[in-house]
Design a protein around this motif. Structure first.
Motif, PDB file in Angstrom:
ATOM      1  N   HIS A 181       0.841  -1.195   0.000  1.00 28.21           N
ATOM      2  CA  HIS A 181       0.000   0.000   0.000  1.00 28.21           C
ATOM      3  C   HIS A 181       0.879   1.250   0.000  1.00 28.21           C
ATOM      4  N   THR A 182       0.589   2.146  -0.927  1.00 26.13           N
ATOM      5  CA  THR A 182       1.285   3.431  -0.949  1.00 26.13           C
ATOM      6  C   THR A 182       0.254   4.550  -0.972  1.00 26.13           C
ATOM      7  N   GLN A 183       0.617   5.672  -0.387  1.00 26.28           N
ATOM      8  CA  GLN A 183      -0.222   6.860  -0.370  1.00 26.28           C
ATOM      9  C   GLN A 183       0.506   7.949  -1.157  1.00 26.28           C
ATOM     10  N   PRO A 184       0.106   8.185  -2.405  1.00 31.89           N
ATOM     11  CA  PRO A 184       0.840   9.142  -3.237  1.00 31.89           C
ATOM     12  C   PRO A 184       0.805  10.579  -2.729  1.00 31.89           C
ATOM     13  N   PRO A 214       1.424  13.456  -0.277  1.00 30.54           N
ATOM     14  CA  PRO A 214       2.233  13.718   0.924  1.00 30.54           C
ATOM     15  C   PRO A 214       1.465  14.409   2.041  1.00 30.54           C
ATOM     16  N   ALA A 215       0.256  14.895   1.773  1.00 32.11           N
ATOM     17  CA  ALA A 215      -0.547  15.511   2.828  1.00 32.11           C
ATOM     18  C   ALA A 215      -1.069  14.473   3.821  1.00 32.11           C
ATOM     19  N   HIS A 216      -1.159  13.228   3.391  1.00 33.42           N
ATOM     20  CA  HIS A 216      -1.679  12.149   4.237  1.00 33.42           C
ATOM     21  C   HIS A 216      -0.519  11.525   5.006  1.00 33.42           C
ATOM     22  N   PRO A 217      -0.679  11.293   6.314  1.00 33.03           N
ATOM     23  CA  PRO A 217       0.428  10.702   7.096  1.00 33.03           C
ATOM     24  C   PRO A 217       0.851   9.318   6.615  1.00 33.03           C
ATOM     25  N   ASP A 218      -0.020   8.604   5.932  1.00 33.95           N
ATOM     26  CA  ASP A 218       0.358   7.283   5.421  1.00 33.95           C
ATOM     27  C   ASP A 218       1.317   7.357   4.241  1.00 33.95           C
ATOM     28  N   HIS A 219       1.550   8.557   3.725  1.00 36.16           N
ATOM     29  CA  HIS A 219       2.577   8.734   2.698  1.00 36.16           C
ATOM     30  C   HIS A 219       3.927   8.239   3.222  1.00 36.16           C
ATOM     31  N   GLU A 220       4.247   8.611   4.462  1.00 37.81           N
ATOM     32  CA  GLU A 220       5.512   8.186   5.072  1.00 37.81           C
ATOM     33  C   GLU A 220       5.488   6.711   5.442  1.00 37.81           C
ATOM     34  N   VAL A 221       4.339   6.216   5.900  1.00 36.40           N
ATOM     35  CA  VAL A 221       4.222   4.794   6.234  1.00 36.40           C
ATOM     36  C   VAL A 221       4.522   3.941   5.000  1.00 36.40           C
ATOM     37  N   GLY A 222       3.933   4.327   3.874  1.00 39.89           N
ATOM     38  CA  GLY A 222       4.156   3.581   2.644  1.00 39.89           C
ATOM     39  C   GLY A 222       5.603   3.604   2.195  1.00 39.89           C
ATOM     40  N   LYS A 223       6.222   4.774   2.279  1.00 39.51           N
ATOM     41  CA  LYS A 223       7.636   4.888   1.893  1.00 39.51           C
ATOM     42  C   LYS A 223       8.504   3.991   2.761  1.00 39.51           C
TER      43      LYS A 223
END
Length: 347
Positions: free
Chosen positions: A232-235, A237-246
């Motif tokens: 799962h990725t969150q494209p 960057p406003a969403h905190p899961d952007h960093e989780v995915g990275k």
């Protein structure tokens, strides 16, 4: 530990092997479905749609709270096997058993300790702590009782000796206080027949709110076949899961499986929607799909990325129909399609 599944030749097969049936549990009256932002009727509509979809491909057994068998008919037209057992909630991936096979025609199951996702304040599990044992009895499988608190959503296997898990679930003080990574790995080896554990640090941000699981792996990463992992990725960057995915992408791309293979990692982008009607960041994820006989039941969100990801899954699972089912109501209650299903492999 000699009397364990692994010692007696059992292991957990991958989800994509042939199934005997799918087990589900029917929503009943409780805090999950009758809070300020929830509705039992709408939950039953969503669960019913998933059950109908799967039933076109394989048998479905629905566990229903005692005295509530008649409540299914208004929601499901396709015939199901219905059994009444006492229920608190409807997340059978977690309260139910993990089925195992030995390659010689025998069926077994791991019965984990279930304590309401780490004894959370909102959860009740007086009845659900017995669901796994009851399903095992109904299935005719041999039961192996584990001493570890665990849920089916907290593990994902490739069927060839590898399992993915998260630190915040397996090492949760509300689940297994005092346990180390070595303790967890030893129990998973004994009860799943795995050889390699891939640890991910955490789950999606919303999963730590009320009705969350504190980081189940089945919403962030899954195997599509041995050596191939969906992440799962969150494209945005406003969403905190952007960093989780990275973070997860980096870890998975540097990992190897039990056979020593470097993992091929396929990015599965989240839907474009970021917030859920002002209730906070969504944890909408296509990873939380279910692989049935001849089909993949994929979470839909009425989002532009639904069809994009459906096309990706069609390539990943050739020969299977991709069934998009609206999962927003399921996610509003704390999970997804994978969370409300449990496969029983054919032996």
């Amino acid at each position: 530990m000699t009397n364990t599944p692994a010692a007696e030749g059992f292991s957990m097969p991958a989800e994509w092997v042939e199934h005997e049936r799918t087990w589900m549990a029917w929503p009943t009256s409780n805090a999950t479905f009758e809070g300020a932002n929830h509705d039992l009727h709408h939950a039953r509509v969503a669960w019913g749609k998933v059950a109908e979809t799967i039933a076109h491909y394989e048998p479905v057994t629905m566990v229903v709270n005692v005295g509530e068998a008649d409540t299914i008919a208004p929601y499901v037209d396709t015939p199901l096997t219905v059994v009444e057992r006492p229920l608190d909630d409807a997340w059978i991936r977690d309260s139910g058993p993990t089925f195992l096979t030995d390659g010689a025609g025998n069926l077994a199951a791991a019965d984990w300790i279930f304590n309401g996702w780490g004894a959370q304040d909102w959860a009740t599990w007086e009845r659900d702590q017995h669901t796994a044992e009851q399903v095992i009895e109904l299935s005719g499988a041999k039961r192996y009782a584990s001493r570890m608190v665990n849920e089916g959503g907290g593990i994902h296997v490739d069927g060839e000796g590898t399992v993915m898990i998260t630190e915040t679930v397996q090492l949760d003080k509300g689940r297994n206080p005092g346990w180390t990574k070595d303790d967890v790995e030893a129990e998973l080896r004994a009860y799943l027949g795995i050889e390699k554990v891939i640890w991910l640090p955490r789950g999606l941000t919303r999963d730590y709110d009320v009705n969350g699981t504190r980081g189940h792996v089945d919403i962030i990463a899954s195997f599509a076949r041995p050596g191939v992992v969906l992440c799962h990725t969150q494209p945005d960057p406003a969403h905190p899961d952007h960093e989780v995915g990275k973070e997860n992408l980096k870890l998975l791309r540097s990992a190897t499986d039990a056979r020593g293979r470097a993992l091929e990692v396929v990015e599965i982008p989240a839907p474009t929607v970021l917030e859920d009607d002002g209730h906070g960041w969504v944890d909408y994820s296509y990873i939380n799909h279910y692989v049935a006989n001849g089909a993949v039941v994929l979470c839909g969100f009425d989002d532009p990325r639904d069809e994009e990801n459906a096309a990706t899954f069609a390539k990943l699972y050739p020969g299977r129909e991709i069934e998009l089912v609206d999962a927003r109501e399921i996610f509003a209650n704390g999970g997804g399609i994978h969370c409300i299903t449990q496969q029983q492999p054919r032996v």
